[in-house]
Motif scaffolding. Sequence first.
Motif, PDB file in Angstrom:
ATOM      1  N   GLY A  43       0.813  -1.196   0.000  1.00  0.00           N
ATOM      2  CA  GLY A  43       0.000   0.000   0.000  1.00  0.00           C
ATOM      3  C   GLY A  43       0.849   1.249   0.000  1.00  0.00           C
ATOM      4  N   GLY A  44       0.471   2.242   0.818  1.00  0.00           N
ATOM      5  CA  GLY A  44       1.203   3.497   0.838  1.00  0.00           C
ATOM      6  C   GLY A  44       2.658   3.327   1.208  1.00  0.00           C
ATOM      7  N   LEU A  45       2.927   2.526   2.231  1.00  0.00           N
ATOM      8  CA  LEU A  45       4.305   2.241   2.627  1.00  0.00           C
ATOM      9  C   LEU A  45       4.947   1.213   1.707  1.00  0.00           C
ATOM     10  N   GLY A  46       4.276   0.063   1.584  1.00  0.00           N
ATOM     11  CA  GLY A  46       4.882  -1.049   0.874  1.00  0.00           C
ATOM     12  C   GLY A  46       5.129  -0.790  -0.594  1.00  0.00           C
ATOM     13  N   SER A  47       4.273   0.012  -1.247  1.00  0.00           N
ATOM     14  CA  SER A  47       4.510   0.349  -2.651  1.00  0.00           C
ATOM     15  C   SER A  47       5.861   1.022  -2.828  1.00  0.00           C
ATOM     16  N   VAL A  48       6.145   1.962  -1.945  1.00  0.00           N
ATOM     17  CA  VAL A  48       7.400   2.711  -2.057  1.00  0.00           C
ATOM     18  C   VAL A  48       8.592   1.838  -1.684  1.00  0.00           C
ATOM     19  N   VAL A  49       8.453   1.038  -0.619  1.00  0.00           N
ATOM     20  CA  VAL A  49       9.529   0.123  -0.245  1.00  0.00           C
ATOM     21  C   VAL A  49       9.847  -0.816  -1.401  1.00  0.00           C
ATOM     22  N   ALA A  50       8.814  -1.432  -1.969  1.00  0.00           N
ATOM     23  CA  ALA A  50       9.026  -2.382  -3.058  1.00  0.00           C
ATOM     24  C   ALA A  50       9.662  -1.710  -4.275  1.00  0.00           C
ATOM     25  N   TYR A  51       9.180  -0.516  -4.609  1.00  0.00           N
ATOM     26  CA  TYR A  51       9.700   0.183  -5.785  1.00  0.00           C
ATOM     27  C   TYR A  51      11.174   0.540  -5.614  1.00  0.00           C
ATOM     28  N   GLU A  52      11.532   1.024  -4.422  1.00  0.00           N
ATOM     29  CA  GLU A  52      12.928   1.402  -4.185  1.00  0.00           C
ATOM     30  C   GLU A  52      13.843   0.181  -4.144  1.00  0.00           C
ATOM     31  N   LEU A  53      13.371  -0.922  -3.576  1.00  0.00           N
ATOM     32  CA  LEU A  53      14.204  -2.126  -3.537  1.00  0.00           C
ATOM     33  C   LEU A  53      14.350  -2.738  -4.923  1.00  0.00           C
ATOM     34  N   ALA A  54      13.280  -2.677  -5.715  1.00  0.00           N
ATOM     35  CA  ALA A  54      13.384  -3.139  -7.097  1.00  0.00           C
ATOM     36  C   ALA A  54      14.366  -2.271  -7.881  1.00  0.00           C
ATOM     37  N   ALA A  55      14.293  -0.961  -7.674  1.00  0.00           N
ATOM     38  CA  ALA A  55      15.203  -0.046  -8.365  1.00  0.00           C
ATOM     39  C   ALA A  55      16.646  -0.264  -7.933  1.00  0.00           C
ATOM     40  N   ALA A  56      16.847  -0.621  -6.665  1.00  0.00           N
ATOM     41  CA  ALA A  56      18.196  -0.809  -6.133  1.00  0.00           C
ATOM     42  C   ALA A  56      18.823  -2.125  -6.568  1.00  0.00           C
ATOM     43  N   GLY A  57      18.001  -3.063  -7.069  1.00  0.00           N
ATOM     44  CA  GLY A  57      18.558  -4.307  -7.580  1.00  0.00           C
ATOM     45  C   GLY A  57      18.455  -5.494  -6.654  1.00  0.00           C
ATOM     46  N   VAL A  58      17.561  -5.436  -5.644  1.00  0.00           N
ATOM     47  CA  VAL A  58      17.314  -6.635  -4.844  1.00  0.00           C
ATOM     48  C   VAL A  58      16.763  -7.718  -5.770  1.00  0.00           C
ATOM     49  N   GLY A  59      17.274  -8.932  -5.638  1.00  0.00           N
ATOM     50  CA  GLY A  59      16.979  -9.964  -6.628  1.00  0.00           C
ATOM     51  C   GLY A  59      15.587 -10.551  -6.575  1.00  0.00           C
ATOM     52  N   LYS A  60      15.014 -10.661  -5.345  1.00  0.00           N
ATOM     53  CA  LYS A  60      13.708 -11.312  -5.201  1.00  0.00           C
ATOM     54  C   LYS A  60      12.861 -10.561  -4.188  1.00  0.00           C
ATOM     55  N   LEU A  61      11.637 -10.258  -4.569  1.00  0.00           N
ATOM     56  CA  LEU A  61      10.675  -9.645  -3.667  1.00  0.00           C
ATOM     57  C   LEU A  61       9.467 -10.557  -3.537  1.00  0.00           C
TER      58      LEU A  61
END
Length: 249
Positions: A43-61
Amino acid sequence: MSGFAPLSDEERAVYEWQIWVPEFGEAGQEKLKNASVLISRCGGLGSVVAYELAAAGVGKLVIAHAGNVKPSDLNRQLLMTHDWLGKPRVESAERRLKELNPRLEIVAIPNNLSEENAESIVNQVDLIVDCAPLFPERYAMNRQSVLQNKPLVECAMYDLEAQLTTFIPGQTGCLACLYPHDPPAWKREFPVFGAVSGTVGCMAAMEAIKLLSGLGDTLANQLLMFDLRDMTFQRNRILRRKDCAVCGA
């Protein structure tokens, strides 16, 4: 994630600027690539967390969120879009994250975390970021964090206020030390701006990046609290409770 995968030439090009960060480098980027993170609620928090971790190159979410996109989601849930109204939130989140990072492995779970499924879901990851609005879900993740010895980044917001901390089993207390009982004032719906949830979401993503890569100092044993009405920030020490029902002796 199984095994260890080195960076490709494409990944070196994409993450070049963050590889330049002192004490991070290519070794830090490889740690992110080979890491897995659970984000409970996108949601409001998790969308941003997921987007930033995806952008940073974390391999699996692993993202877990029940329900369909509603109009009231769109002021803050940045992985949700108008064209996806009435459709599952996790599908919108997966679609948007893949548009950003097609190399990303995503496990999209159309259910919220609970005592019944937390063990199997947490078992899939190295680290948890708790973005859930209700305490039964938070407590379920916290218990598995302790049992499975996996760090938990805890974040929340209300109105223009937010808080953030990191729990590391064996080194810190846990969520039940901070909140032994479900706070009666905690509600499912509350006033919030997307810019507030986005601020703490970015900070939670940075905590996760530091934990996974070994970069910098985390908020272990500290609760960071801030109020964006007047831009005040403060830290409070969190003590481990010896009588904690989850992590106590």
